[in-house]
Design an enzyme around this catalytic site. Structure first.
Site, PDB file in Angstrom:
ATOM      1  N   GLU A  78       0.891  -1.182  -0.023  1.00 65.43           N
ATOM      2  CA  GLU A  78      -0.077  -0.032   0.009  1.00 65.43           C
ATOM      3  C   GLU A  78       0.858   1.278   0.028  1.00 65.43           C
ATOM      4  O   GLU A  78       0.735   2.241  -0.702  1.00 65.43           O
ATOM      5  CB  GLU A  78      -0.862   0.135   1.078  1.00 65.43           C
ATOM      6  CG  GLU A  78      -1.978  -0.842   1.165  1.00 65.43           C
ATOM      7  CD  GLU A  78      -3.032  -0.665   2.317  1.00 65.43           C
ATOM      8  OE1 GLU A  78      -4.201  -1.223   2.338  1.00 65.43           O
ATOM      9  OE2 GLU A  78      -2.564   0.059   3.397  1.00 65.43           O
ATOM     10  N   LEU A  79       1.766   1.255   0.838  1.00 72.49           N
ATOM     11  CA  LEU A  79       2.769   2.334   0.981  1.00 72.49           C
ATOM     12  C   LEU A  79       3.584   2.477  -0.327  1.00 72.49           C
ATOM     13  O   LEU A  79       3.509   3.816  -0.704  1.00 72.49           O
ATOM     14  CB  LEU A  79       3.626   2.312   2.137  1.00 72.49           C
ATOM     15  CG  LEU A  79       4.655   3.311   2.502  1.00 72.49           C
ATOM     16  CD1 LEU A  79       3.886   4.497   2.920  1.00 72.49           C
ATOM     17  CD2 LEU A  79       5.526   2.878   3.735  1.00 72.49           C
TER      18      LEU A  79
END
Length: 153
Positions: A78-79
């Site tokens: 996600e990051l």
């Protein structure tokens, strides 16, 4: 579950680390200011297509870093996606390093390790709120919601 096409704020967090009441405060404050957040139960080892779509369509991404955030491959992916799409707020906490090297990176390719390390270095360089500096979680969340509201206007 909020539809990702209506999402204004994407929250990236490691669920087991955060008290449910903290997340409820975040969602409640954002909702009271007319903002929508993406909600999805994270069940897989790889980031889901709905999460990718929500990240890409969100106007603001907030990374809630916690002690075990980097133990989750899902959170790290996600990051990486968040930094491909927009700038996020957050701050790195020193306890991340050992867990990241000893557990999360085991068995991963050098390319994956480099991508994750780069995203973590980037988020660590950004200004963010540190929960230990706040006596009241609700006040901290209210402050975050007010800043996000100003950004969206």
């Amino acid at each position: 579950m909020a539809s990702s096409s209506l999402t204004q704020v994407y929250l990236s967090f490691h669920g087991p680390d955060l008290p449910r009441v903290f997340l409820n405060h975040l969602h409640d404050h954002f909702a009271r200011k007319g903002m929508t957040t993406f909600k999805e139960v994270k069940t897989g080892q790889t980031i889901g297509p709905e999460s990718l779509k929500a990240i890409r369509e969100s106007r603001v991404s907030i990374v809630v870093l916690s002690k075990n955030y980097i133990s989750s491959r899902w959170c790290l992916d996600e990051l990486v996606e968040i930094f491909k799409c927009n700038e996020a707020s957050g701050q790195m906490i020193g306890e991340f390093g050992r867990c990241f090297i000893e557990r999360t990176c085991q068995g991963e390719t050098e390319e994956v390790k480099k991508r994750w390390s780069s995203a973590l270095a980037h988020v660590g360089s950004l200004r963010g709120d540190y929960s230990l500096f706040w006596d009241d979680d609700a006040a901290m969340v209210g402050n975050i919601a007010a800043r996000v509201s100003r950004i969206l206007k």
